[in-house]
Design a protein around this motif. Structure first.
Motif, PDB file in Angstrom:
ATOM      1  N   ILE A 274     -60.093  32.093 -60.749  1.00 28.36           N
ATOM      2  CA  ILE A 274     -61.286  32.845 -61.152  1.00 28.36           C
ATOM      3  C   ILE A 274     -61.038  34.358 -61.063  1.00 28.36           C
ATOM      4  CG2 ILE A 274     -62.299  32.796 -58.803  1.00 28.36           C
ATOM      5  CD1 ILE A 274     -64.447  32.156 -61.876  1.00 28.36           C
ATOM      6  N   ASN A 275     -61.747  35.096 -61.923  1.00 22.72           N
ATOM      7  CA  ASN A 275     -61.734  36.565 -61.858  1.00 22.72           C
ATOM      8  C   ASN A 275     -62.851  37.029 -60.936  1.00 22.72           C
ATOM      9  OD1 ASN A 275     -59.783  36.432 -63.818  1.00 22.72           O
ATOM     10  ND2 ASN A 275     -61.214  36.882 -65.495  1.00 22.72           N
TER      11      ASN A 275
ATOM     12  N   LYS B 183     -57.827  33.712 -46.157  1.00 24.02           N
ATOM     13  CA  LYS B 183     -58.950  34.341 -45.439  1.00 24.02           C
ATOM     14  C   LYS B 183     -58.985  35.849 -45.632  1.00 24.02           C
ATOM     15  CE  LYS B 183     -60.580  30.921 -42.361  1.00 24.02           C
ATOM     16  NZ  LYS B 183     -59.568  29.842 -42.244  1.00 24.02           N
ATOM     17  N   GLU B 184     -57.881  36.430 -46.029  1.00 25.37           N
ATOM     18  CA  GLU B 184     -57.847  37.885 -46.203  1.00 25.37           C
ATOM     19  C   GLU B 184     -58.303  38.324 -47.588  1.00 25.37           C
ATOM     20  OE1 GLU B 184     -54.007  39.422 -45.068  1.00 25.37           O
ATOM     21  OE2 GLU B 184     -54.019  38.226 -43.216  1.00 25.37           O
TER      22      GLU B 184
ATOM     23  N   GLU C  19     -62.906  29.946 -48.359  1.00 27.09           N
ATOM     24  CA  GLU C  19     -64.106  29.205 -48.784  1.00 27.09           C
ATOM     25  C   GLU C  19     -64.014  28.730 -50.233  1.00 27.09           C
ATOM     26  OE1 GLU C  19     -67.298  31.834 -46.166  1.00 27.09           O
ATOM     27  OE2 GLU C  19     -66.486  32.608 -48.034  1.00 27.09           O
ATOM     28  N   LEU C  20     -62.950  29.175 -50.912  1.00 24.75           N
ATOM     29  CA  LEU C  20     -62.834  28.945 -52.356  1.00 24.75           C
ATOM     30  C   LEU C  20     -62.862  27.456 -52.741  1.00 24.75           C
ATOM     31  CD1 LEU C  20     -62.094  30.781 -54.949  1.00 24.75           C
ATOM     32  CD2 LEU C  20     -59.858  29.732 -54.698  1.00 24.75           C
TER      33      LEU C  20
ATOM     34  N   LEU D  12     -58.282  23.496 -58.940  1.00 24.38           N
ATOM     35  CA  LEU D  12     -58.116  23.804 -57.517  1.00 24.38           C
ATOM     36  C   LEU D  12     -56.818  23.232 -56.954  1.00 24.38           C
ATOM     37  CD1 LEU D  12     -61.770  23.252 -56.276  1.00 24.38           C
ATOM     38  CD2 LEU D  12     -60.627  25.408 -56.777  1.00 24.38           C
ATOM     39  N   HIS D  13     -56.379  22.081 -57.488  1.00 24.57           N
ATOM     40  CA  HIS D  13     -55.193  21.420 -56.936  1.00 24.57           C
ATOM     41  C   HIS D  13     -53.953  22.315 -57.022  1.00 24.57           C
ATOM     42  CE1 HIS D  13     -52.915  20.488 -60.644  1.00 24.57           C
ATOM     43  NE2 HIS D  13     -54.097  20.680 -61.194  1.00 24.57           N
ATOM     44  N   ILE D  14     -53.979  23.282 -57.968  1.00 24.97           N
ATOM     45  CA  ILE D  14     -52.798  24.132 -58.147  1.00 24.97           C
ATOM     46  C   ILE D  14     -52.563  24.996 -56.899  1.00 24.97           C
ATOM     47  CG2 ILE D  14     -51.735  25.893 -59.642  1.00 24.97           C
ATOM     48  CD1 ILE D  14     -53.654  24.935 -61.880  1.00 24.97           C
TER      49      ILE D  14
END
Lengths: 513, 591
Positions: free
Chosen positions: B228-229, B170-171, B187-188, B202-204
């Motif tokens: 993601i960048n 969240k930060e 939210e990612l 995402l599982h990582i």
């Protein structure tokens, strides 16, 4: 053997001969009009085969009545029925009455027109009256004649056909003449030379029915070996001739250690992905490598640690893969993805053997057995196939020797002009893909893999540094499919095989085309 | 093997030669890569698209996963130019950009490295290649970003010193690459759940309390590896200075990726083949260092070893010359038995002198190597005894008129148990963890399902059908290392208008008669006694085999028997025969 007269064609042949003695030639359509075609043909063939008659086939057309024509034959033509109705009513008939009397609208309508045209009836006010006392129903007579004889004047037939009263049908009959050996009696024919005839001497005077040499022999209800196993046997034979010992590959379940780690395949190698390898959920985990029999004196714990070190930090002049090697990963159970897991176990055992001069003895091993890949099944991929594998351990081996050996090995099955391409394989260096020019496909196709096992793999086992080990492999299915033009592997291996294919597949001779 | 698509004309221009398809094919064959496709004459190629070559690269040649690497190595191989001398820009350590790793990252993704490409000039082709190389490295060496992830940034949009931290999701607030809205780390997962490209990574991070993140001096998020960048630091065709961050769970692979990335693209820098280093400060585990490490490695390799395995008699000088074709720099050493081989930082595949030896063979030409006899020692061929025994059974069956079949070893749990009216006690069959279909759930413990499935596929044929198989089944066995053992079984099935019990029984009698010798000499535990094969109604203690009625649900009542063998007084049940129960036949669709 059956007595001659029990043959259903027996009486008929006699009838033909008798008919011919009265008239020559005769027509089967006339003389044997009611005999089925097959019977007369069989009788004539029997007679002709003995030159007792000759015959030629005659084709002609016969006329058959359509249902409407049959009504005409039984009830008279439409116009005759109209005339008859009108004649019977003394004072003539109204059209409505005529229709109700005949009971068929079409007959009434068509018949009226024809009867007017023939001037048999005329219109008198609203009534129809007869003009003549009697008529000649020509159509009915003609159809009646055709019904009996199946033929008539060509013009009449054409006319009736146009009126859709007839249909034509081709009929085959025979024109039969006496043959050079014509006689009234048919000589009794023997079908087989029997023991009784030999004993009685009857064979000397008997006449034998000729054989049909165009027919196939009797079905043998033969058993058969599977085509793939027949090819396997050819490969085994080549291996035996070249001094190879068959490896105990009857071990489908392997640990990651033997299937991968021992072969210097790193634990993050893509071949170890779930997409490629079947892992086992039950039983859960392998034991650490251990002796398989009481006379196995090798130090398996040392070997296990050697493998760990060569992966993790390098050893034997190799910098290794430098990653944290996991024992748990190594003891996961898999269905073996290649028989090289057994080659590794065999080479490890070999390292404990000594010849009289104290050296590890040279060896040649081979196997042809089932391996498993977690593939998506299609026409060329199955989850199971057979790997043909060979291993040569010796001193002073060279790459040129490996290529020479592959020439001999593939040469034994008629494959020549090999080309060797550099390739990558985690456990062989150098690795060489073997190609051969395929005439049908007009290109080089890959037919196998080969290489020299890496020192990281061999020295961890305790094999001497100057012993080199060739390894080579190919699938059993691929050359079999190419050789027999099979496009779908499921037609070769597995339950979807066609048993006819197994039973009729010819003997395998890999050295012949 | 990874496949790399390259612009055909651009590659030929870089190689300075117009190849025919055949001559290029030949070059690839000799070098050990494979020309998979040439779209020049492919009618499905859009008119506005340049012809491409699809080239397959060996899985360990990470330095050939892009146009630049393929062109470079083929040019070196053809003697067109030497291996570049990659080097770091000479700047004092206190002037370097820094990337400071915090201790928390150890919980999620512990390693990081950085590098800077200064005054680079991209063309659209080299820009695409730059992106594509990252993707290929992610897929192959980095095992779908689990081991290493790469982020690239326009250095002029962010400011060092940089930090690599692990923060509560969240930060973390940033606008992800190619997005317009700011999201936070929490939210990612939801945001990319359905993303075809990123969803699979995402599982990582999922369920990790802290997410790894690279921040600049103003605490702008540069990247959230390995997903993601940020949009803010996005590189474009106009980007002049590229900051590359790399994070990893595997230190060795991190260094390989780092070297490959900068080695391939530093050629586009104003001063080609130079890289500006980044000081990676990692005090918590005392691994502070400067990255990338473009140091070469030097190996002493024995001349005799190289010559012997290749079957050559080349001089050290000539070997060195040949090795230069494979991107090494090699020199004869003071010791005439050794040569000094310098391995460039890009050749991560070279682990041992045997790798140098292979490259020598490739440089010389595999197919030109002198041939010699492989028959140095005499060995004696020998079959495996269990195979010899089963071959006897197989041949006897075929001679008796039965057809051999080869069904699969894997089958469903139902086929192996339920359909045969047998219970799965979980102590018998080996079960697979990851089959793609239910057809492959267990390793068979019986040959019956395969025979019945084969019959079912062939039931339209003229009856009767008589088939057999002699092959392996597998049982769990806690007493052995692999916890499972193969057992060679033999089975035969008769399918006809009648049950054929006596036909199958006859085959058993025939095979037992034929096996007498084999039993005595080869079968383990059954040796040393001759066998009288007379079957007796009431078997006494004499050696031989007999059958005895059994009641088992696989078979029809009163129509099944167990087969017993007594050898040396030791009685053993070795199999069974019987009329299959109608409910079994129904399951296998054999009515």
């Amino acid at each position: 053997m059956a007595p001659p007269n029990s043959n259903p064609a027996g009486d008929l042949t006699s009838e033909v001969l008798h008919a011919l003695s009265k008239a020559d030639p005769i027509s089967s359509a006339e003389t044997f009009a009611n005999v089925p075609f097959e019977s007369i043909k069989a009788a004539l063939d029997r007679l002709a085969s003995r030159s007792m008659v000759t015959y030629e086939q005659v084709e002609r057309e016969e006329a058959y009545l359509e249902p409407e024509a049959e009504t005409i034959v039984s009830h008279g033509s439409h116009e005759a029925r109209v005339f008859e109705a009108v004649r019977q009513a003394m004072d003539g008939l109204s059209i409505q009455d005529l229709e109700s009397k005949i009971g068929d609208k079409t007959v009434t309508k068509v018949g009226q027109g024809k009867a007017f045209k023939e001037k048999w009836i005329k219109k008198d006010g609203i009534k129809l009256v007869a003009l003549v006392d009697s008529i000649n129903d020509v159509t009915r007579e003609q159809l009646k004649a055709i019904q009996e004889t199946r033929r008539h004047d060509a013009k009449i037939i054409a006319d009736l056909k146009k009126r859709k009263l007839l249909r034509m049908q081709k009929v085959i009959s025979f024109r039969i003449s006496k043959g050079p050996k014509f006689a009234l009696e048919m000589v009794k024919e023997e079908t087989d030379l029997t023991a009784e005839m030999l004993a009685s001497g009857a064979w000397k005077t008997a006449t034998f029915k000729p054989y049909n040499f165009n027919a196939l022999g009797a079905d043998q209800h033969a058993g058969a070996l599977h085509p793939l196993n027949k090819v396997r046997q050819e490969f085994r034979q080549i291996f035996f001739e070249m001094g190879f010992t068959e490896m105990p590959t009857n071990q489908f379940v392997e640990s990651g250690f033997w299937n991968f780690d021992a072969l210097f395949v790193p634990q993050q190698h893509p071949a170890r992905d779930l997409q490629d390898t079947f892992y086992i959920s039950d039983p859960l985990k392998a034991g650490r490598p251990a002796p398989t029999s009481a006379d196995d004196k090798q130090d398996y714990e040392e070997y296990f640690q050697n493998v760990r070190q060569v992966h993790e930090s390098g050893k034997y002049g190799s910098i290794g893969y430098r990653y944290p090697w996991s024992e748990d990963e190594s003891l996961r159970l898999v269905l073996r993805t290649h028989t090289t897991s057994i080659s590794a176990a065999m080479l490890h055992k070999l390292s404990g053997q000594r010849t009289q001069d104290g050296r590890v003895p040279p060896a040649r091993y081979f196997s042809i057995d089932r391996v498993f890949r977690n593939e998506t099944v299609d026409a060329t991929h199955l989850c199971e196939f057979h790997q043909v594998e060979g291993v040569i351990a010796d001193y002073g081996l060279t790459l040129g020797g490996l290529m020479e050996f592959m020439d001999m090995f593939f040469g034994a099955m008629g494959v020549t002009d090999l080309r060797f391409k550099p390739a990558y394989n985690p456990y062989t260096e150098p690795s060489m893909e073997i190609f051969s020019y395929h005439k049908g496909l007009n290109k080089l196709i890959e037919i196998g893999n080969s290489g020299i096992f890496r020192p990281e793999m061999l020295e961890a086992m305790g094999l001497p540094t100057d012993m080199r080990v060739f390894g080579f492999g190919l699938s059993l299915e691929r050359p079999t499919m190419i050789k027999y033009g099979i496009s779908n592997i499921r037609e070769l291996l597995g339950h979807q095989v066609d048993l006819n294919f197994i039973q009729k597949n010819p003997a395998v001779r890999l050295d012949k085309n | 093997m990874p496949t790399i698509n390259v612009d055909k004309y651009a590659l030929f221009e870089e190689l300075g030669e117009q190849f025919t398809e055949e001559s290029f094919q030949q070059l690839c064959f000799e070098f050990g890569i494979e020309l998979d496709k040439d779209t020049e004459n492919d009618p499905s190629r859009p008119k506005d698209q340049a012809p491409e070559l699809a080239i397959e690269i060996p899985a360990n040649r990470y330095d050939m996963l892009c146009f630049e690497g393929i062109a470079m190595h083929l040019n070196i191989f053809r003697g067109k130019h030497a291996t570049p001398n990659w080097r770091l820009v000479d700047i004092p350590e206190d002037k370097m950009q820094t990337l400071t790793i915090t201790e928390d990252t150890a919980q999620v993704r512990p390693y990081a490295a950085g590098a800077i490409l200064r005054n680079i000039k991209f063309t659209s082709a080299s820009y695409e290649s730059f992106i594509s190389l990252q993707d290929k490295l992610h897929q192959n060496l980095a095992r779908q970003r689990t081991l290493v992830a790469i982020g690239t940034h326009d250095l002029d949009t962010i400011k060092g010193p940089f930090t690599y931290e692990a923060l509560p999701p969240k930060e973390i607030n940033f606008v992800p690459l190619n997005q317009t809205k700011q999201i936070n780390g929490g939210e990612l997962m939801g945001f990319y759940e359905t993303d075809r490209h990123l969803g699979r990574y995402l599982h990582i991070l999922r369920d990790k309390p802290l997410y790894p993140v690279i921040l600049d001096a103003e605490r702008n998020v540069c990247s959230l590896p390995p997903i993601i960048n940020s949009e803010r630091s996005k590189i474009t065709l106009e980007t002049k200075n590229v900051f590359i961050d790399m994070t990893a769970t595997d230190q060795t692979k991190l260094d390989i990726v780092c070297n490959i990335m900068v080695a391939m693209f530093s050629k586009y820098c104003a001063e080609p083949f130079t890289v500006e280093p980044v000081k990676v400060i990692s005090e918590h585990n005392s691994t502070t260092r400067v990255t990338p490490n473009l140091a070469t490695r030097t190996m002493d390799v024995e001349v005799d070893y190289l010559n012997q395995v290749c079957g050559l008699t080349e001089s050290p000088e000539s070997i060195c010359k040949l090795l230069s074709k494979m991107a090494y720099t090699a020199q004869p050493s003071e010791n005439p038995k050794l040569i000094k081989v310098t391995v460039p930082p890009t050749r991560a595949d070279v682990l041992h002198p045997c790798d140098v030896m292979e490259d020598l063979a490739i440089a010389y030409g595999f197919n030109d190597l002198p041939r010699s006899s492989p028959n140095r020692s005499v060995t004696i061929g020998k079959p495996l005894m269990i195979n010899k025994l089963s071959d006897i059974v197989r041949h006897e069956c075929a001679m008796a008129g039965w057809a051999e079949v080869m069904p699969l070893v894997l089958c469903s749990r139902e086929e192996n148990f339920d359909w045969l009216n047998r219970k799965d006690d979980s102590k018998t069959a080996v079960k697979l963890a990851n089959p793609k279909t239910v057809e492959y759930q267990v390793v068979r413990t019986s040959l019956l399902p395969g025979l019945l499935k084969t019959l079912s596929e062939n039931k339209a044929m003229r009856l009767p059908l008589m088939i057999f198989e002699a092959s392996d089944v597998v049982f769990k066995d806690e007493s052995v290392e692999r916890r499972a053992r193969n057992e060679r079984h033999w089975a035969a099935a008769y399918y006809g208008k009648n049950s054929g019990f006596e036909v199958v029984h006859g085959l058993l009698d025939r095979v037992m008669t034929m096996l007498r010798v084999a039993f005595v000499t080869h079968e383990e535990g059954l040796s040393g006694k001759s066998i009288d094969f007379k079957v007796t109604e009431n078997p006494s203690q004499q050696d031989g085999y007999f059958i005895k009625e059994i009641d088992e649900p696989t078979f029809f009542n009163g129509r099944a028997a167990a087969i017993y063998v007594r050898l040396g007084g030791k009685l053993q049940r070795i199999g069974e025969l019987g009329v299959l129960h109608p409910t079994v036949l129904e399951k296998f669709d054999l009515r």
